[in-house]
Design a protein around this motif. Structure first.
Motif, PDB file in Angstrom:
ATOM      1  N   ALA A 195       0.833  -1.212   0.000  1.00 32.22           N
ATOM      2  CA  ALA A 195       0.000   0.000   0.000  1.00 32.22           C
ATOM      3  C   ALA A 195       0.864   1.257   0.000  1.00 32.22           C
ATOM      4  N   GLU A 196       2.007   1.192   0.683  1.00 35.28           N
ATOM      5  CA  GLU A 196       2.918   2.337   0.707  1.00 35.28           C
ATOM      6  C   GLU A 196       3.545   2.554  -0.656  1.00 35.28           C
ATOM      7  N   LEU A 197       4.001   1.476  -1.280  1.00 32.10           N
ATOM      8  CA  LEU A 197       4.603   1.600  -2.605  1.00 32.10           C
ATOM      9  C   LEU A 197       3.564   2.073  -3.624  1.00 32.10           C
ATOM     10  N   ALA A 198       2.347   1.566  -3.509  1.00 30.69           N
ATOM     11  CA  ALA A 198       1.286   2.007  -4.416  1.00 30.69           C
ATOM     12  C   ALA A 198       1.025   3.499  -4.263  1.00 30.69           C
ATOM     13  N   SER A 199       1.107   3.988  -3.035  1.00 26.18           N
ATOM     14  CA  SER A 199       0.918   5.419  -2.781  1.00 26.18           C
ATOM     15  C   SER A 199       2.033   6.240  -3.420  1.00 26.18           C
ATOM     16  N   TYR A 200       3.271   5.776  -3.300  1.00 22.64           N
ATOM     17  CA  TYR A 200       4.398   6.467  -3.942  1.00 22.64           C
ATOM     18  C   TYR A 200       4.187   6.518  -5.457  1.00 22.64           C
ATOM     19  N   CYS A 201       3.725   5.404  -6.013  1.00 26.21           N
ATOM     20  CA  CYS A 201       3.516   5.328  -7.464  1.00 26.21           C
ATOM     21  C   CYS A 201       2.433   6.299  -7.920  1.00 26.21           C
ATOM     22  N   ARG A 202       1.322   6.319  -7.210  1.00 25.51           N
ATOM     23  CA  ARG A 202       0.231   7.236  -7.576  1.00 25.51           C
ATOM     24  C   ARG A 202       0.699   8.683  -7.519  1.00 25.51           C
ATOM     25  N   ALA A 203       1.450   9.024  -6.478  1.00 24.74           N
ATOM     26  CA  ALA A 203       1.940  10.395  -6.325  1.00 24.74           C
ATOM     27  C   ALA A 203       2.878  10.780  -7.461  1.00 24.74           C
TER      28      ALA A 203
END
Length: 238
Positions: free
Chosen positions: A190-198
Motif C-alpha cells: 500500500a505504501e509503494l502504491a501510494s508512492y507510485c500514484r503520487a
C-alpha cells in the motif's frame, strides 16, 4: 524528488565489499541469480524489452541488466556502488554482452539529466536499501516515457516477512549475509502504491514471489505477503 544523492553510505559499503562475488552463482548473490529468470520473463511478458531503451536502477553487478540486454534491449544500468559497477562492466566485456552500459549516478540526478528517455525502467530489490524510496519512485517516473513501464520489486513489512526474509533467509538458511535487510526499511504494498500514484504511475500488475527451502525453488504467485513485484505504467501514452 529530494537530494540527488539518496543513498545510505553503509548500504553502499555493504554491497561494495561483496562486489567481487556478484557473478559467483554460489555466493551471497545466489538468490538473485535464481530469481533473475523469473523477473526477466515477467517483465518481458508485460512490456517486452527487445529493441527498447531500458534503464535498470540500482543495477549492482548487472545481473538483470545483462539479461535484458541479451533479450535485445538497449540497457543502461545505474548504481552508486562503484565497485559493483566495475564488476558489471568487466562482466559485460568478458561475456561480450551487447548493448549494455553502466554509469555511477543516482536515479534522481539522471532524471534531471534525461527525463522521459526510457521505454522501460526497472528498480528491483533496491527500494528497501535507500533512505527515501518515494524519491526513487518519483525519479523512475520522470525517467520513463509517457506510456512506458516501470517495474519495482521489494519486500513487504509484516511479521511473516520478518520471519522469512530476515530471520529465515539471513540467520537460519544463511542465504543472504546477516544485516542485508532492515525491518524498518521494508515497504508495504500500500505504501509503494501510494508512492507510485503520487509520481503519476498507474499500478497495472502485482505479483508475489515465493520460495521453498526444501526444493530451493522460487516461483511467482498472487501472494504478496513477503517478496512482491509491481508493474506500473506512466500516463500520457499514445
Amino acid at each position: 524528488m529530494s537530494d540527488p544523492v539518496n543513498a545510505d553510505p553503509a548500504e553502499l559499503a555493504k554491497f561494495s565489499d561483496l562486489a567481487h562475488r556478484w557473478w559467483d552463482k554460489d555466493s551471497e548473490f545466489r538468490p538473485l541469480h535464481q530469481i533473475n529468470p523469473l523477473r526477466l520473463d515477467w517483465i518481458n511478458s508485460v512490456s517486452g524489452v527487445s529493441g527498447l531503451q531500458v534503464l535498470d536502477v540500482g543495477c549492482g553487478g548487472g545481473i538483470l541488466a545483462d539479461a535484458m540486454a541479451r533479450k535485445g534491449a538497449q540497457v543502461l544500468g545505474i548504481d552508486l556502488a562503484a565497485k559493483a559497477l566495475k564488476v558489471a562492466q568487466l562482466h559485460a566485456l568478458e561475456a561480450q554482452t551487447p548493448n549494455v552500459l553502466y554509469r555511477e549516478i543516482s536515479a534522481e540526478a539522471l532524471a534531471m539529466e534525461q527525463p522521459g528517455s526510457f521505454d522501460v525502467v526497472t528498480c528491483m530489490e533496491m527500494l528497501e536499501h535507500v533512505p527515501d524510496p518515494a524519491s526513487v519512485v518519483a525519479a523512475c517516473a520522470a525517467l520513463v516515457k509517457p506510456g512506458g513501464w516501470v517495474f519495482f520489486s521489494t519486500i513487504n513489512r509484516n511479521p511473516k516477512s520478518f520471519l522469512l526474509a530476515i530471520v529465515g533467509a539471513e540467520y537460519v538458511l544463511n542465504m543472504l549475509p546477516r544485516g542485508t535487510h532492515e525491518y524498518a526499511k521494508l515497504i508495504r504494498p500500500a505504501e509503494l502504491a501510494s508512492y507510485c500514484r503520487a509520481a503519476g504511475l498507474e499500478l497495472s500488475h502485482t505479483r508475489g514471489m515465493e520460495y521453498n527451502p526444501l526444493t530451493q525453488r522460487y516461483w511467482l504467485s498472487s501472494d504478496t505477503s513477503v517478496n512482491y513485484l509491481f508493474a506500473t505504467q506512466k500516463g500520457g501514452g499514445v
